[in-house]
Design a protein around this motif. Structure first.
Motif, PDB file in Angstrom:
ATOM      1  N   LYS A 108       0.987  -1.310   0.005  1.00  0.00           N
ATOM      2  CA  LYS A 108      -0.131  -0.084  -0.092  1.00  0.00           C
ATOM      3  C   LYS A 108       0.799   1.155   0.002  1.00  0.00           C
ATOM      4  N   SER A 133      -7.004   9.717  -0.311  1.00  0.00           N
ATOM      5  CA  SER A 133      -7.460   9.178   1.060  1.00  0.00           C
ATOM      6  C   SER A 133      -6.512   7.942   0.961  1.00  0.00           C
ATOM      7  N   ASP A 191      -7.086   5.755   3.569  1.00  0.00           N
ATOM      8  CA  ASP A 191      -7.615   4.727   3.990  1.00  0.00           C
ATOM      9  C   ASP A 191      -9.034   5.288   3.794  1.00  0.00           C
ATOM     10  N   MET A 192      -9.969   4.323   4.296  1.00  0.00           N
ATOM     11  CA  MET A 192     -11.481   4.325   3.898  1.00  0.00           C
ATOM     12  C   MET A 192     -12.056   4.587   5.450  1.00  0.00           C
ATOM     13  N   TRP A 208     -14.598   4.780   8.752  1.00  0.00           N
ATOM     14  CA  TRP A 208     -15.715   4.024   9.331  1.00  0.00           C
ATOM     15  C   TRP A 208     -16.796   4.705   8.640  1.00  0.00           C
ATOM     16  N   PRO A 249     -17.937   6.737   5.742  1.00  0.00           N
ATOM     17  CA  PRO A 249     -17.536   7.399   4.404  1.00  0.00           C
ATOM     18  C   PRO A 249     -17.598   8.958   4.026  1.00  0.00           C
ATOM     19  N   THR A 281      -9.338   7.088  -3.660  1.00  0.00           N
ATOM     20  CA  THR A 281      -9.466   6.555  -2.270  1.00  0.00           C
ATOM     21  C   THR A 281      -8.861   5.155  -2.596  1.00  0.00           C
ATOM     22  N   MET A 282      -7.783   4.820  -1.593  1.00  0.00           N
ATOM     23  CA  MET A 282      -6.844   3.583  -1.486  1.00  0.00           C
ATOM     24  C   MET A 282      -7.728   2.556  -0.684  1.00  0.00           C
ATOM     25  N   LEU A 283      -7.954   1.562  -1.254  1.00  0.00           N
ATOM     26  CA  LEU A 283      -8.728   0.395  -0.533  1.00  0.00           C
ATOM     27  C   LEU A 283      -7.807  -0.790  -0.380  1.00  0.00           C
TER      28      LEU A 283
END
Length: 206
Positions: free
Chosen positions: A71, A173, A175-176, A178, A180, A204-206
């Motif tokens: 990541k 982003s 992280d996501m 809790w 959104p 947005t990185m998942l």
């Protein structure tokens, strides 16, 4: 819940698991206890199995390092290839932002940076950092920061609301959260009136 107390208490395994001292003190200090016979016969074995699992997880986590973090590598690639001059990177936790600051190259993609962590900074320090990142929208159009302008911001959500950093053209982003809605607020720092950009880049990185 109730604690199992017998001649071989669970805290006897403290050295293996690294049990915190305050837990030991709590177990010794008049906590409600029940005799061993109140529990199923296999209960001590279940506790021992859980302890072994936790120790194994701890040991595996200790083997992780930034050099093998996919990541983090992806974030480096994003920053090196982004067409935006100014990029804001948000993460939920202070520890995550510290990790990014420690392990990203000093001037990644040719961008020097400022790092803003809520609990580590005062409002004045945050404003000072933001004025280096987006001086024309945080301060005024002709403002030139004394310490020099930078093009990368690493930050927790302490600045994801109410700050005018639309001089930037990209938000990442890491992280996501809790909720959104936090991502919407992060993106909203650059999708604002008086932006000089016709388009912005939101990741947005998942």
């Amino acid at each position: 819940g109730p604690l199992l107390v017998d001649e071989r208490p669970v805290i006897g395994e403290e050295g293996e698991a690294g049990l915190a001292t305050w837990i030991e003190e709590a177990l010794e200090g008049g906590v409600e206890a029940r005799p061993r016979e109140d529990f199923a016969e296999e209960y001590p074995d279940d506790v021992a199995a859980d302890l072994g699992l936790l120790v194994r997880i701890r040991d595996e986590l200790e083997g992780l390092d930034a050099s093998g973090d996919p990541k983090l590598a992806l974030l480096r690639d994003l920053l090196e290839s982004s067409p935006a001059q100014k990029v804001a990177v948000f993460a939920t936790y202070a520890a995550t932002v510290r990790y990014l600051d420690e392990h990203l190259p000093a001037a990644i993609g040719g961008r020097d940076r400022v790092t803003v962590i809520g609990g580590d900074t005062t409002p004045d320090q945050r404003l000072g950092a933001l004025s280096r990142f987006a001086p024309h929208t945080v301060v005024r159009e002709d403002y030139e920061p004394a310490d020099g302008e930078v093009d990368l911001l690493l930050a927790t959500d302490v600045i994801s609301e109410g700050q005018n950093i639309q001089q930037a053209q990209a938000v990442v982003s890491y992280d996501m959260p809790w909720n959104p809605q936090r991502v919407v607020q992060r993106n909203g720092r650059v999708i604002r009136l008086k932006s000089e950009h016709d388009s912005v880049f939101l990741t947005t990185m998942l």
